[in-house]
Design an enzyme around this catalytic site. Structure first.
Site: not given
Ligand code: C5P
Length: 242
Positions: A45, A72, A74, A77, A131, A223
């Site tokens: 992603k 991603d 998002k 527009d 979220t 992460r």
């Molecule tokens: O490091 P981690 O597993 O928390 O990363 C989650 C990824 O998912 C990040 O790129 C974050 O921007 C994305 N994301 C999220 N919650 C959302 C939409 C996207 O954590 N609602």
């Protein structure tokens, strides 16, 4: 050639559950990390930070290495602008692209129509309520319904407007799966390998097996993979339910 990198000419017959969030600042650190992965093990992603830094060239490089890429960005527009952006994403060869469902039915329908006849049509995914938002923050934007109800409502709107699925919390997955059917794609971030450990800034988390059992189609993981000592071992340990 790195033996871990698949020949793009080879057919892909796997459906790995994890989409690795490449939350790196630049192309060099991204490519150094991706060298440790292989397309059969995960998808990738690219979000706003990396895309703003490195753009189309990096996306095409990763696709050329055989990876499915979720762009991603998002989009939110007017219908024509989002439709044209989705068309460009399809031309780049991305596997999945997303937009805010708050853009409304006409915007989502225009996006679906723009890519409908594309040879490699990307999956179109809607973002319902971020979220990161709390009930109070949602109310402040003028939404009077409870958050969970708003998510269900917007996901149903996305489906009836021609989108393939939504991004949602794993905690919302079971009900969405039940209401929207088995083919609707549910992409869930907020996944942690150990719910007792350090969860970084994520609040409502789930372990991979739980999220997949709840009905998630794809798990977005940043992460827990990018900071793992052995990312490949972590990816191999996450399997879809039999
Ligand atoms: O490091 P981690 O597993 O928390 O990363 C989650 C990824 O998912 C990040 O790129 C974050 O921007 C994305 N994301 C999220 N919650 C959302 C939409 C996207 O954590 N609602």
């Amino acid at each position: 050639m790195n033996p871990l990198i698949a020949d793009p000419a080879l057919p892909r017959d796997t459906d790995p559950p994890v989409i690795v969030a490449l939350d790196f600042a630049d192309a060099d650190s991204t490519l150094a990390f991706v060298r440790r992965l292989e397309p059969q093990l995960c998808r990738l992603k690219i979000g706003k930070e990396l895309f703003t830094a490195s753009g189309r060239h990096l996306v095409e490089q990763l696709i050329h290495q055989g990876f499915d890429v979720f762009l991603d960005l998002k989009y939110h527009d007017i219908p024509n602008t989002v439709a044209q952006a989705c068309k460009v994403a399809a031309d780049m060869g991305v596997w999945m692209v997303d937009m805010h469902t708050a853009g409304g039915r006409r915007m989502m329908e225009a996006a679906a129509e723009a890519v409908a006849n594309h040879a490699q049509r990307p999956l179109l995914i809607g973002v319902t309520v971020l979220t990161s938002m709390t009930e109070a923050e949602l109310a402040e934007t003028g939404h009077s319904r409870p958050l969970a109800e708003t998510v269900q409502h917007l996901a149903a709107l996305a489906q009836s407007s021609g989108l393939d699925g939504v991004v949602c919390s794993a905690h919302e997955a079971a009900l969405l799966r039940q209401n929207l059917g088995r083919d609707f794609v549910l992409v869930t971030p907020g996944i942690r390998l150990d719910t007792e450990a350090n969860n970084d800034d994520q609040r409502r988390i789930m372990i991979p097996e739980q999220a997949l059992a709840a009905g998630a189609s794809h798990l977005v993981m940043g992460r827990p993979i990018t900071r793992a000592a052995d990312p490949v071992a972590v990816l191999r340990s996450i399997r879809r339910p039999e």
